[in-house]
Scaffold this active site. Structure first.
Site: not given
Ligand code: DX5
Ligand code: ZN
Length: 221
Positions: A5, A30, A32, A34, A62, A64, A133, A171
């Site tokens: 990630s 990966h 993320d 947001m 991913h 979010m 998650m 994750d």
């Molecule tokens: C959280 C994300 C994860 C996160 C993982 O909202 O979806 O992918 O970045 O990071 P670590 O491994 O630091 O928890």
């Molecule tokens: Zn993620």
């Protein structure tokens, strides 16, 4: 399989970070995404992913975000392999999964820690991946919630009983120290952010992560 990630990477040299984590042994990237609504944080969108250029590994998105449907085609056009939506943000989940596959991508669904796995039973035939998650999404660097691992085991059973070819990925908060326990719950794909990027030697860290998965599964896949 380790999916890095990039949320915890150094964004001032993002492409370099991506290439170095892949060179160090990560198999996937990966992403993320947001929106500041579904989760209390903003990250990045398609332009940043485009700026990475071609990378020599599959990219998993991913989402979010509150309206995941709006982001399927932009990320599909960027060549992302898996697009994952949150069940909590998807009013018409079956429709979204169908749209993802029609866009030429693999369809993933993510579950927050408090969402039961059974909710996915009716859509298993339309799924390629389940992303559980192990933290509440929104930030990198949080602590894994160990109680979620029981749910991961139940989802493993549900997938196996279904006979469908569905990847089970986890994750959040995964590190060298806990990945063996996480792997024992039946997950085979692991998203790791700060557990790699906040260490000084990515290669050694990834080697240890894989070794610990191997200890649990007897075979690193
Ligand atoms: C959280 C994300 C994860 C996160 C993982 O909202 O979806 O992918 O970045 O990071 P670590 O491994 O630091 O928890
Ligand atoms: Zn993620």
């Amino acid at each position: 399989m380790i999916s890095a990630s990039i949320l915890s990477a150094d964004f001032s040299r993002l492409r370099e970070e991506v290439l170095s984590v892949l060179d160090a042994g990560a198999e996937r990237i990966h992403l993320d995404i947001m929106d500041g609504h579904f989760v209390p944080n903003l990250s990045f969108g398609p332009p940043v992913v485009r700026s990475l250029g071609r990378i020599p590994a599959p990219m998993d998105v991913h989402l979010m975000v509150e309206n995941p449907g709006s982001y399927i085609s932009p990320f599909a056009e960027l060549g992302c392999e898996v697009i994952t939506v949150h069940v909590e943000a998807s009013i018409h989940l079956h429709r979204l999964l169908t749209l993802i596959r029609e866009a030429g991508c693999k369809a993933g669904v993510s579950l927050n820690p408090a969402t039961p796995g059974e909710t996915l039973h009716p859509v298993l035939p339309f799924l390629d991946e389940i992303l559980v998650m192990t933290v509440d999404p929104g930030f990198g660097g949080q602590k894994l919630i160990p109680e979620v691992l029981e749910k991961v085991s139940k989802i493993r059973e549900m997938i196996d009983l279904s006979g469908q070819d569905i990847v089970l990925e986890v994750d959040g908060g995964i590190k060298v120290e806990n990945i063996e326990k996480v792997a024992r719950s039946g997950a085979t794909r692991f998203v790791v952010g700060s557990g790699i990027f906040h260490t000084s030697d990515y290669r050694t860290t990834i080697e240890k992560l894989k070794e610990n998965v191997d200890n649990a599964h007897g075979l690193y896949i």
